[in-house]
Design a protein around this motif. Structure first.
Motif, mmCIF file in Angstrom:
data_model
loop_
_atom_site.group_PDB
_atom_site.id
_atom_site.type_symbol
_atom_site.label_atom_id
_atom_site.label_comp_id
_atom_site.label_asym_id
_atom_site.label_seq_id
_atom_site.Cartn_x
_atom_site.Cartn_y
_atom_site.Cartn_z
ATOM 1 N N VAL A 62 12.311 1.820 36.816
ATOM 2 C CA VAL A 62 12.043 2.410 37.056
ATOM 3 C C VAL A 62 11.453 3.234 37.649
ATOM 4 N N ALA A 66 8.275 -1.251 40.177
ATOM 5 C CA ALA A 66 8.582 -1.730 40.335
ATOM 6 C C ALA A 66 7.999 -3.418 40.883
ATOM 7 N N ALA A 114 10.033 -7.215 39.986
ATOM 8 C CA ALA A 114 10.947 -7.090 40.823
ATOM 9 C C ALA A 114 10.514 -6.955 41.596
ATOM 10 N N VAL A 124 14.214 -2.814 44.276
ATOM 11 C CA VAL A 124 14.936 -1.801 43.770
ATOM 12 C C VAL A 124 16.849 -1.775 44.250
ATOM 13 N N ALA A 141 15.230 -1.844 38.795
ATOM 14 C CA ALA A 141 14.514 -3.103 38.839
ATOM 15 C C ALA A 141 15.192 -4.204 38.923
#
Lengths: 107, 102
Positions: free
Chosen positions: A21, A69, A74, A77, A100
């Protein structure tokens, strides 16, 4: 959303990797800021105009990373890093990147 | 301080341009005075570089405190970062000086 520079998060387990990401931004001060910075550089010391620009670029890049993200599904991160480069004479690129992931339990 | 000096310098250049235009004295310098004055004053006035100004109101109840704190180099104020889980946005809020770590 938790953003960490480490690979693991104590107390949590990575149950899914969503992928890489990014958050990229290129910013510049206007002609006024560049003039002030140019004059300030004659006497040395901190160039406040560019410090502020890079600080805001950092926030902007991180905001984009988190936003990206989020749309990937997600909730964290990991292994986040910053990188930077100069474009032209007065533009600065900041990129925030990481992996992510879905953490369990969620943060 | 520096912006004020540059504004004053730009103002003097514009004033010089006005005097040159009205009196005809040093009229050959009129374009340079006008250009220099406008460059300074307009360049300083219209600069757009602020990104997401720091909020001074309390966080929205649905925002989560990320625990991230930093001192804003521009204002020198302690700033907290909140995350809006619905929209995936981060928000920057100036927190009270009383909670600043010593």
């Amino acid at each position: 959303m938790l953003v960490v520079t480490t690979e693991n998060v104590p107390g949590h387990q990575v149950v899914q990797v969503k992928g890489q990401v990014f958050g990229v931004v290129v910013r510049s001060r206007g002609i006024g800021g560049n003039m002030m910075a140019g004059i300030r550089s004659l006497v040395g010391g901190e160039i406040h105009e560019y410090t502020q620009m890079l600080e805001e670029a950092r926030r902007h890049a991180l905001d984009r990373l988190v936003s990206n993200a989020k749309v990937m599904g997600a909730n964290a991160v990991v292994m986040m890093r910053f990188d930077s480069a100069e474009i032209g004479q007065t533009m600065s690129e900041i990129v925030a990147y990481g992996t992510a992931v879905v953490l369990d339990p969620p943060t | 301080m520096l912006p004020i000096i540059l504004y004053a310098l730009g103002g003097l250049l514009l004033l010089g341009a006005l005097v040159a235009a009205l009196t005809g004295v040093m009229v050959a310098l009129l374009p340079q005075l006008l250009f220099g004055g406008l460059l300074l004053v307009v360049g300083l006035a219209i600069e757009r570089w602020r990104y997401k100004p720091l909020l001074r109101t309390g966080p929205d109840p649905r925002w989560k405190d990320t625990g991230e704190r930093f001192v804003d180099p521009g204002s020198g104020q302690l700033t907290a970062v909140y995350f809006d889980p619905l929209r995936g946005e981060r928000h920057y809020i100036v927190i009270d000086d009383q909670v600043r770590p010593r």
